[in-house]
Scaffold this motif. Structure first.
Motif, short mmCIF file in Angstrom:
data_model
loop_
_atom_site.label_atom_id
_atom_site.label_comp_id
_atom_site.label_asym_id
_atom_site.label_seq_id
_atom_site.Cartn_x
_atom_site.Cartn_y
_atom_site.Cartn_z
N GLU A 48 0.81 -1.21 0.00
CA GLU A 48 0.00 0.00 0.00
C GLU A 48 0.85 1.26 0.00
N ALA A 49 1.97 1.24 0.71
CA ALA A 49 2.79 2.45 0.84
C ALA A 49 3.46 2.86 -0.47
N THR A 50 3.49 1.96 -1.48
CA THR A 50 4.14 2.31 -2.74
C THR A 50 3.31 3.24 -3.61
N ASN A 51 1.99 3.28 -3.36
CA ASN A 51 1.06 4.05 -4.19
C ASN A 51 1.04 3.58 -5.65
N LEU A 52 1.46 2.35 -5.86
CA LEU A 52 1.40 1.77 -7.19
C LEU A 52 0.03 1.14 -7.43
N ALA A 53 -0.31 0.95 -8.68
CA ALA A 53 -1.58 0.31 -9.03
C ALA A 53 -1.57 -1.14 -8.55
N PRO A 54 -2.75 -1.71 -8.28
CA PRO A 54 -2.80 -3.14 -7.94
C PRO A 54 -2.16 -3.97 -9.05
N ALA A 55 -1.34 -4.95 -8.65
CA ALA A 55 -0.60 -5.72 -9.65
C ALA A 55 -0.24 -7.09 -9.11
N ASN A 56 -0.06 -8.02 -10.03
CA ASN A 56 0.55 -9.31 -9.74
C ASN A 56 1.88 -9.34 -10.48
N ILE A 57 2.96 -9.48 -9.74
CA ILE A 57 4.30 -9.50 -10.32
C ILE A 57 4.80 -10.93 -10.30
N HIS A 58 4.81 -11.56 -11.47
CA HIS A 58 5.17 -12.98 -11.60
C HIS A 58 6.66 -13.09 -11.92
N ILE A 59 7.37 -13.92 -11.16
CA ILE A 59 8.81 -14.07 -11.34
C ILE A 59 9.11 -15.47 -11.85
N PHE A 60 9.91 -15.53 -12.92
CA PHE A 60 10.30 -16.80 -13.52
C PHE A 60 11.78 -16.76 -13.89
N ASN A 61 12.29 -17.93 -14.24
CA ASN A 61 13.65 -18.04 -14.77
C ASN A 61 13.67 -17.69 -16.25
N PRO A 62 14.83 -17.29 -16.79
CA PRO A 62 14.93 -17.10 -18.24
C PRO A 62 14.66 -18.41 -18.97
N GLY A 63 13.96 -18.29 -20.09
CA GLY A 63 13.60 -19.47 -20.86
C GLY A 63 12.37 -20.19 -20.36
N SER A 64 11.73 -19.68 -19.31
CA SER A 64 10.54 -20.33 -18.76
C SER A 64 9.45 -20.45 -19.81
N PRO A 65 8.87 -21.64 -19.99
CA PRO A 65 7.77 -21.77 -20.95
C PRO A 65 6.60 -20.84 -20.63
N GLU A 66 6.33 -20.59 -19.35
CA GLU A 66 5.20 -19.72 -19.01
C GLU A 66 5.46 -18.29 -19.43
N TYR A 67 6.67 -17.81 -19.21
CA TYR A 67 7.05 -16.46 -19.68
C TYR A 67 6.87 -16.36 -21.19
N LEU A 68 7.32 -17.37 -21.93
CA LEU A 68 7.21 -17.34 -23.39
C LEU A 68 5.76 -17.40 -23.83
N ARG A 69 4.96 -18.26 -23.18
CA ARG A 69 3.53 -18.32 -23.51
C ARG A 69 2.87 -16.97 -23.30
N MET A 70 3.16 -16.33 -22.17
CA MET A 70 2.55 -15.04 -21.87
C MET A 70 2.85 -14.01 -22.95
N LEU A 71 4.11 -13.93 -23.37
CA LEU A 71 4.48 -12.93 -24.36
C LEU A 71 3.91 -13.25 -25.74
N LEU A 72 3.96 -14.50 -26.14
CA LEU A 72 3.44 -14.86 -27.46
C LEU A 72 1.93 -14.72 -27.52
N PHE A 73 1.24 -15.08 -26.44
CA PHE A 73 -0.21 -14.92 -26.36
C PHE A 73 -0.56 -13.43 -26.42
#
Length: 337
Positions: free
Chosen positions: A256-281
């Motif tokens: 709350e103290a950041t005053n940033l918008a509500p967000a989900n920050i997903h962290i993965f390794n480089p080459g992660s299939p989920e990261y690639l799916r997200m970007l290609l989708f």
């Protein structure tokens, strides 16, 4: 094309030239240090008809889904023959993994031409002031599969919450909301932020979405929490949960103290299939109006069905489950070939 022991080639003029081309060492001690580093890597090379080395890829396995090419070079007299792409494709096919590398403006068009997914990356202290990119050559079959092991979901400072899952019309501010979050993450992690991408529906102009910004953050090793968790917490982000068995996934949210918008920050390794799916989708929906409209309809129907059945007691995972058949079908269309 075969593997070599790099220490056997310390005095080989071609290998010395290839490493100099790949990393630009400033003097002989620096070149020998580069040989020392490559001694801990796997090295695949191409030979000419006289068994002279003409191209080289020095790489390591970064996790179960990907390998990292640290150095890639072709001798000037043998360029424009497809040798670098052959090396990259051989590694992908041999290990059935995605292949990733970081590069600069001089080589970015090569990686784009061979089909890499490209993200802006943090500056590399070895080349200060140079724009860097994270380039990943996907393995299509991995994009169609999911891990079979237990995700091992663990709450950290957050917990599953229930509420009304509401879809809103596209908001002009979402791009700036992401930019603000990106700035905080980049300042906190520096070179450890290999990529920070706006993903999810708020990243697609014209697409209705839950008013929550999805951010995908790539770090060198998501399991090595000591390298990034303290910095993100110090920046006011909340470590919500971890799923070590699902692509080493971690998730943060802005405090709350950041005053940033509500967000989900997903962290993965480089080459992660989920990261690639997200970007290609994401990139597909940005350019395909018909699929974007179809997905918008699916999202509205899923939210309405959950509101009707659970009201203020809804879970986002149930909303996502309703959308899943559409997403999986589109994944098959995008990655099945």
């Amino acid at each position: 094309m075969r593997h070599i022991q790099i220490n056997d080639y310390r005095e080989d003029p071609a290998v010395r030239e290839l490493l100099a081309l790949a990393a630009d060492p400033v003097d002989e001690p620096a070149l020998q240090g580069l040989f020392d580093h490559c001694a801990g890597l796997l090295v695949l090379v191409c030979f000419d008809e006289e068994e002279q080395v003409i191209a080289l890829a020095a790489y390591r396995h970064s996790d179960a889904y990907a390998l990292c090419v640290e150095y890639l070079a072709v001798l000037p007299g043998h360029r424009q023959q497809g040798l670098a792409s052959r090396l990259m494709n051989e590694l992908r096919a041999s290990y059935r993994k995605a292949v990733w590398a970081t590069t600069d403006d001089d080589a970015i068009e090569f990686y784009r031409a061979i089909g890499c997914v490209i993200s802006d990356s943090a500056a590399d202290p070895r080349w200060p002031g140079t724009q860097r990119y994270l380039c990943t050559l996907p393995h299509s079959q991995l994009l169609l599969e999911q891990p079979t092991e237990d995700p091992r979901y663990e709450e950290v400072d957050g917990a599953l919450s229930r509420g009304l899952v509401k879809i809103v019309e596209p908001q002009a501010r979402w791009g700036q909301d992401f930019a603000d979050i990106r700035q905080v993450i980049a300042a906190a992690l520096g070179a450890s932020a290999l990529a920070i991408e706006h993903t999810g529906s708020t990243s697609v102009l014209g697409l209705p979405a839950k008013p929550i910004i999805d951010v995908t953050l790539i770090v060198p090793d998501a399991d090595d929490e000591d390298r990034y968790v303290p910095q993100l917490r110090a920046a006011g982000l909340v470590f919500w949960h971890r799923e070590p068995g699902w692509y080493a996934h971690r998730m943060f949210k802005p405090g709350e103290a950041t005053n940033l918008a509500p967000a989900n920050i997903h962290i993965f390794n480089p080459g992660s299939p989920e990261y690639l799916r997200m970007l290609l989708f994401r990139d597909h929906l940005r350019t395909d109006a018909a699929d974007r409209a179809a997905y918008a309809a699916v999202k509205r129907e899923a939210a309405a069905a959950l509101a009707a059945s659970d009201g203020e007691n809804g879970l986002v995972m149930d909303y996502n489950r309703t959308k899943e058949p559409f997403i999986l079908a589109l994944h098959k269309d995008l990655f099945g070939a």
